[in-house]
Structure formats: structure tokens, C-alpha cells
Design a protein around this motif. Structure first.
Motif, PDB file in Angstrom:
ATOM      1  N   PHE A 199     -76.579 -21.417  27.802  1.00  0.00           N
ATOM      2  CA  PHE A 199     -76.926 -21.916  26.461  1.00  0.00           C
ATOM      3  C   PHE A 199     -76.841 -23.441  26.423  1.00  0.00           C
ATOM      4  O   PHE A 199     -77.727 -24.133  25.904  1.00  0.00           O
ATOM      5  CB  PHE A 199     -75.964 -21.310  25.426  1.00  0.00           C
ATOM      6  N   PHE A 200     -75.780 -23.947  27.033  1.00  0.00           N
ATOM      7  CA  PHE A 200     -75.569 -25.402  27.077  1.00  0.00           C
ATOM      8  C   PHE A 200     -76.738 -26.085  27.795  1.00  0.00           C
ATOM      9  O   PHE A 200     -77.304 -27.061  27.297  1.00  0.00           O
ATOM     10  CB  PHE A 200     -74.251 -25.680  27.829  1.00  0.00           C
ATOM     11  N   LEU A 201     -77.129 -25.515  28.935  1.00  0.00           N
ATOM     12  CA  LEU A 201     -78.209 -26.115  29.712  1.00  0.00           C
ATOM     13  C   LEU A 201     -79.559 -25.976  28.989  1.00  0.00           C
ATOM     14  O   LEU A 201     -80.409 -26.872  29.056  1.00  0.00           O
ATOM     15  CB  LEU A 201     -78.295 -25.471  31.106  1.00  0.00           C
ATOM     16  N   ALA A 202     -79.715 -24.864  28.281  1.00  0.00           N
ATOM     17  CA  ALA A 202     -80.973 -24.665  27.539  1.00  0.00           C
ATOM     18  C   ALA A 202     -81.092 -25.706  26.427  1.00  0.00           C
ATOM     19  O   ALA A 202     -82.176 -26.280  26.197  1.00  0.00           O
ATOM     20  CB  ALA A 202     -81.020 -23.255  26.969  1.00  0.00           C
ATOM     21  N   CYS A 203     -79.965 -25.959  25.721  1.00  0.00           N
ATOM     22  CA  CYS A 203     -79.968 -26.990  24.665  1.00  0.00           C
ATOM     23  C   CYS A 203     -80.330 -28.351  25.271  1.00  0.00           C
ATOM     24  O   CYS A 203     -81.099 -29.131  24.702  1.00  0.00           O
ATOM     25  CB  CYS A 203     -78.600 -27.092  24.004  1.00  0.00           C
ATOM     26  N   LEU A 204     -79.758 -28.596  26.443  1.00  0.00           N
ATOM     27  CA  LEU A 204     -80.002 -29.877  27.118  1.00  0.00           C
ATOM     28  C   LEU A 204     -81.478 -29.999  27.519  1.00  0.00           C
ATOM     29  O   LEU A 204     -82.095 -31.061  27.335  1.00  0.00           O
ATOM     30  CB  LEU A 204     -79.102 -29.939  28.369  1.00  0.00           C
ATOM     31  N   ALA A 205     -82.021 -28.919  28.036  1.00  0.00           N
ATOM     32  CA  ALA A 205     -83.424 -28.934  28.478  1.00  0.00           C
ATOM     33  C   ALA A 205     -84.359 -29.212  27.301  1.00  0.00           C
ATOM     34  O   ALA A 205     -85.380 -29.889  27.449  1.00  0.00           O
ATOM     35  CB  ALA A 205     -83.770 -27.611  29.142  1.00  0.00           C
ATOM     36  N   ASP A 206     -83.995 -28.693  26.113  1.00  0.00           N
ATOM     37  CA  ASP A 206     -84.824 -28.929  24.914  1.00  0.00           C
ATOM     38  C   ASP A 206     -84.861 -30.409  24.546  1.00  0.00           C
ATOM     39  O   ASP A 206     -85.827 -30.899  23.963  1.00  0.00           O
ATOM     40  CB  ASP A 206     -84.260 -28.138  23.721  1.00  0.00           C
ATOM     41  N   LEU A 207     -83.763 -31.088  24.860  1.00  0.00           N
ATOM     42  CA  LEU A 207     -83.661 -32.494  24.448  1.00  0.00           C
ATOM     43  C   LEU A 207     -84.412 -33.438  25.400  1.00  0.00           C
ATOM     44  O   LEU A 207     -84.835 -34.519  25.008  1.00  0.00           O
ATOM     45  CB  LEU A 207     -82.188 -32.922  24.418  1.00  0.00           C
ATOM     46  N   LEU A 208     -84.528 -33.037  26.649  1.00  0.00           N
ATOM     47  CA  LEU A 208     -85.111 -33.927  27.648  1.00  0.00           C
ATOM     48  C   LEU A 208     -86.594 -34.145  27.409  1.00  0.00           C
ATOM     49  O   LEU A 208     -87.326 -33.222  27.076  1.00  0.00           O
ATOM     50  CB  LEU A 208     -84.919 -33.344  29.059  1.00  0.00           C
ATOM     51  N   SER A 209     -87.013 -35.397  27.572  1.00  0.00           N
ATOM     52  CA  SER A 209     -88.440 -35.712  27.470  1.00  0.00           C
ATOM     53  C   SER A 209     -88.775 -36.780  28.529  1.00  0.00           C
ATOM     54  O   SER A 209     -87.877 -37.422  29.066  1.00  0.00           O
ATOM     55  CB  SER A 209     -88.780 -36.246  26.076  1.00  0.00           C
TER      56      SER A 209
END
Lengths: 280, 234
Positions: A199-209
Motif C-alpha cells: 500500500f505504501f509503495l502504491a501510494c508512492l507510485a501514484d505521486l511520482l511523475s
């Protein structure tokens, strides 16, 4: 007696002139530093294979001293910064107890803003001072003249490997700091808001651009370049006496701190206003 | 390929220090190869700076310094290591890299410019160190080496690259007579075998300088004066 209008105008004029002089001096210094960095970096194109091999050896040494030896310090600082951010955020703001918001905050503060800055300050303290004083000592000991006399240009032999090694080290240290800050933050966040690693990594992936990555890389590379260019530039300013070494080292450190702060603030401003459309 | 330079020319070269003192009035001087020149002056006359001017490490305030037909204040010239190394300059003190051993300092130009493999260069360097009697200090850093090893290492670093001109700033200053004698033999060998031209600064008239000198020049009131020309051992 109250000052006359002419006196007040003269006072204002002098203040503006002083301010103008200070700005011009800094612009001139910036220009010199940029030219110096360009000259050093382009000197790499003239190198023969044997010279590249020699320079690569010096780059590896610089990476060892600047990067490898700072791994422990940067890791602990990263963990501490990440932990503290989440600790205070979750303690004071109940809204932040949401897992997604915690990850977002951690990413914005530790990775995007604090990471490059903290790492730059660490390498200024550890390596910027060392490089400036080392080159200053070489100047006093006439090692640069000795190199020139045997056909070795100090720009390629001394400056280039230090700037290259420093920039690579800074980039890796910023990545390490960011990873450690996320890890530290995650561990503290678990106390307030249990969440899985996925979940933590998924949240992080959403933020990356892509724009985030570009700004992150520009901050890491730019700050490394500023610190080591400034250290080499002021180190080479030493002329004959050893008493000049601490003076030039201090100037290198002050210039590097100013340059790093300016660069980070400038990139954050550009990112916020032109790349992310004003939203975090 | 290294160009063969037959002369070092100063054409109306003037040198003024940063403090505004004229170290050299506009002067023309030709130093032909091969040969040996000993330049002297009163202490503090700025002769070391004049030697650096000849070596292309300092640029003239006005006029020019040429090696053969090439101007030494041309930046691109210094990027050609082979040409640059044809004129080697050895300063009086310092000059060795503090983080390199005496041996690696000595072979630095050979390895850096890729003229020899590291193994070949090490063998060559060790041969010279053996000949000059300080092989036992080869692995020491300059700070932990004797003054003799530092001085000889500095001269060797220039000599090992087979320069056409060797410009030496008081090469025998502070050297034990035995060490100076060995160094002299190596320089003499390079002179006879490779046509090396030696320019020596010597403010003291030591017997070692006298052994090498053939032409004596004095810097007086910022001008060169040719004192006399004579054979070896005058």
C-alpha cells in the motif's frame, strides 16, 4: 536637524548603488563559476585514453571519499528526518493519520525538498571543505605549476575528476537519503496507521511523475556541481601563503551554501509554478 | 610526433609582477639548443618568475616568448603535451603531488600521457632512482621522504620525459655533493645523448653549477647581460 530632501535622495541613491554593486559582484562571480565549470568539464573531451583511465581512477577515489564514506551518516539522517516528519505530522494533525496523506507529506518534504538540501550541506561540510583546502595546499606547494610543467592541465587532472566524482556521489547520496527517509517515515507511520508495504509503495507510485524526477535529478546534480565547482574554484584562488587556505575554504563554503539554497528554491519555484500547475 | 625545437626566443618580452614591479624590461634573447646556460641575479630579483616565463608558466606583460615558431601564450599549444614537455621546468621547492609516492610522482608524465605502460614506466623510474641512490624511498610520500629524494624526484619527473629544454631553478640547492654529482651525471648524459639544452638558475656560484655552465647570463636591473662564453669547467 531633519535631513533635507536632497540628503534623503542622496541616501537612497547610495543604498541603491551599494545594493547594485553587491548584485553585480554576485552575478560576476556566478559567471566566473559557470565558465570555470564549463572549462573543466569540456577539458574531458581532449583527453587521451590513457588520461581518461588515470582520471577515472581519481574519480573513483573521489566517489569513495565523498560518497561511500558518507553512506552511514546520510542513512541515519534520512531515517531520522523521515521518522520525525511523520511523528510530528501524525501527532498534531489528525487528518494526516490517513496513510495516503502521510506518504504524500513524506514525499513532498523529505524527498522533494529536504533530501537534496541536507545531502548538499553534508557534502559541503565533509568534502567541499576538504577539496578546497587540498587544492589550496597544492597551490601553496606549487603542485599546479609542477603539473603544468609536465604537460598536465590542472583543469582536467584536478578539477574534472573532483567535480565528476562529487556530482555522482551527491546524486547517489540524495537517492539513498530519500529511500531511508521513506523507510524511517514508514516505520513511524505504522504506529499510527497500520499499512502494508505494498500500500505504501502504491501510494508512492501514484505521486511520482516525470517532472518530479527531472526536478529531483536537477537538484541533486546541480547541487553537487555547485559544491565542487565552488570548492575547486576557490581552492585555486590560493596563491602563495598557507594563511590564504582557510580564507578561501570559508569563501568556498559560503558560496556553496548560497548557491545550493538558491538553486533548490529556484527549482522548487519553477516546478510549482510551471510544471505542476500550482498544485503539490 | 614531437616537434624539434632549436631555439627558445624572447622577443621584446617584458614581465611586470602583480605588485607592479618590473622584473624584466623589454628584452630579446635567444637560447639555442643544445647548450647550457646559467642565469644568475641578486637574490629577490624575480629570476624564478623569469624562468617561469621561459617555461610558458607565466605570460609576458608585453612582447612574446616563442619555442621554435610557436608562441607559448597560445592555450592550444599547452594542450599538446608532447610539445609542452619539450620544455620542462623544475621549480626550486615543492611541486611533487602530496598524495603520490616519490616513484609514482617520477613516472607521472609517462603514464598519464600514455607513452609507456605503467609496468614499463615503473621499471624505468626505478632504474633512475637506483642510479641516483634513493631507491629505498620510492614508496614514500613526499612529506615522509628526505629533502634529497623530493628534490631529485622533481628533477627526474621532468628528465624522464626526455625534454629538449630543461629549465632548472637552483637544482643543486641543499643537495648533498654526492647526490648532486649523480644528478649532474644524468643531466650530462641527456645532454650528450639527446641534445638537451639546460638553463639553470643559480644565485650561488656553487662548483656544481660551474661544472655544467657554458654560457653565463646575469639579470641586472631587469635586463639580461651576457657575461661570458666558455667551455665546460670554467
Amino acid at each position: 536637524m531633519a535631513p533635507s530632501t536632497a540628503q534623503m535622495q542622496f541616501g537612497v541613491f547610495r543604498a541603491v548603488a551599494t545594493l547594485g554593486d553587491a548584485v553585480l559582484l554576485r552575478v560576476e562571480l556566478l559567471g566566473r563559476l559557470v565558465l570555470f565549470a564549463i572549462k573543466a568539464l569540456t577539458s574531458g573531451f581532449d583527453l587521451l585514453p590513457s588520461q581518461r583511465a588515470y582520471i577515472a581512477r581519481v574519480v573513483r577515489t573521489q566517489i569513495y571519499f565523498t560518497g561511500c564514506q558518507a553512506i552511514g551518516l546520510v542513512s541515519w539522517l534520512g531515517i531520522a528526518v523521515g521518522a520525525v516528519i511523520i511523528f510530528y505530522a501524525c501527532s498534531d494533525v489528525s487528518a494526516l493519520r490517513s496513510g495516503e496523506v502521510s506518504v504524500r507529506l513524506l514525499y513532498l518534504v523529505a524527498v522533494k525538498e529536504v533530501g537534496p538540501l541536507v545531502c548538499a550541506l553534508i557534502i559541503i561540510a565533509r568534502s567541499g571543505t576538504a577539496v578546497a583546502s587540498e587544492i589550496g595546499s597544492m597551490q601553496v606547494n606549487q603542485e599546479m605549476d609542477g603539473l603544468r610543467a609536465v604537460g598536465i592541465l590542472p583543469e582536467s587532472f584536478i578539477v574534472l575528476p573532483r567535480v565528476l566524482g562529487g556530482v555522482l556521489s551527491q546524486f547517489c547520496l540524495v537517492v539513498l537519503f530519500s529511500a531511508m527517509a521513506m523507510a524511517g517515515g514508514y516505520l513511524v507511520a505504522l504506529v499510527y496507521q497500520p499499512m502494508t508495504v505494498s500500500f505504501f509503495l502504491a501510494c508512492l507510485a501514484d505521486l511520482l511523475s516525470v517532472s518530479d524526477f527531472v526536478i529531483f535529478a536537477l537538484k541533486a546534480i546541480g547541487t553537487g556541481c555547485i559544491v565542487f565547482t565552488s570548492a575547486c574554484f576557490f581552492g585555486l584562488k590560493v596563491e602563495k601563503s598557507s594563511h590564504e587556505i582557510p580564507q578561501c575554504t570559508t569563501r568556498a563554503v559560503v558560496t556553496a551554501i548560497g548557491g545550493v539554497l538558491f538553486w533548490c528554491v529556484f527549482l522548487s519555484f519553477v516546478h510549482l509554478n510551471f510544471l505542476s500547475g500550482g498544485s503539490l | 610526433m614531437t616537434e624539434t625545437f632549436s631555439s627558445l626566443q624572447m622577443q621584446a618580452a617584458e614581465l611586470v609582477s602583480e605588485q607592479g614591479r618590473q622584473l624584466l624590461a623589454p628584452t630579446s634573447l635567444v637560447i639555442d639548443r643544445p647548450g647550457c646556460y646559467r642565469i644568475s641575479s641578486a637574490a629577490g630579483a624575480g629570476l624564478s618568475q623569469v624562468l617561469k616565463l621561459m617555461a610558458g608558466l607565466v605570460h609576458p606583460t608585453t612582447g612574446s616568448v616563442r619555442w621554435g615558431e610557436k608562441r607559448v601564450d597560445d592555450e592550444s599549444f599547452h594542450r599538446n603535451a608532447r610539445d609542452r614537455l619539450a620544455f620542462s621546468y623544475v621549480q626550486r621547492t615543492g611541486g611533487l603531488l602530496a598524495n603520490h609516492s616519490i616513484l609514482t610522482n617520477t613516472i607521472l608524465p609517462l603514464v598519464y600521457h600514455g607513452w609507456f605502460s605503467e609496468k614499463q614506466a615503473l621499471e624505468m623510474g626505478q632504474g633512475y632512482l637506483q642510479e641516483l641512490g634513493f631507491i629505498d624511498e620510492k614508496d614514500k610520500l613526499p612529506a615522509w621522504s628526505s629533502a634529497k629524494a623530493c628534490k631529485l624526484g622533481l628533477v627526474l619527473r621532468s628528465l624522464i620525459a626526455c625534454p629538449q629544454y630543461l629549465i632548472l631553478d637552483e637544482p643543486f640547492h641543499g643537495l648533498h655533493p654526492e647526490a648532486a654529482e649523480s644528478l649532474l651525471k644524468v643531466i650530462e648524459r641527456h645532454q650528450s645523448e639527446k641534445g638537451l639544452c639546460v638553463v639553470i638558475l643559480g644565485t650561488d656560484d656553487s662548483r656544481w653549477d660551474a661544472k655544467l655552465r657554458t654560457k653565463k647570463i646575469r639579470l641586472q636591473n631587469a635586463r639580461f647581460e651576457m657575461l661570458f662564453e666558455n667551455g665546460k669547467g670554467e
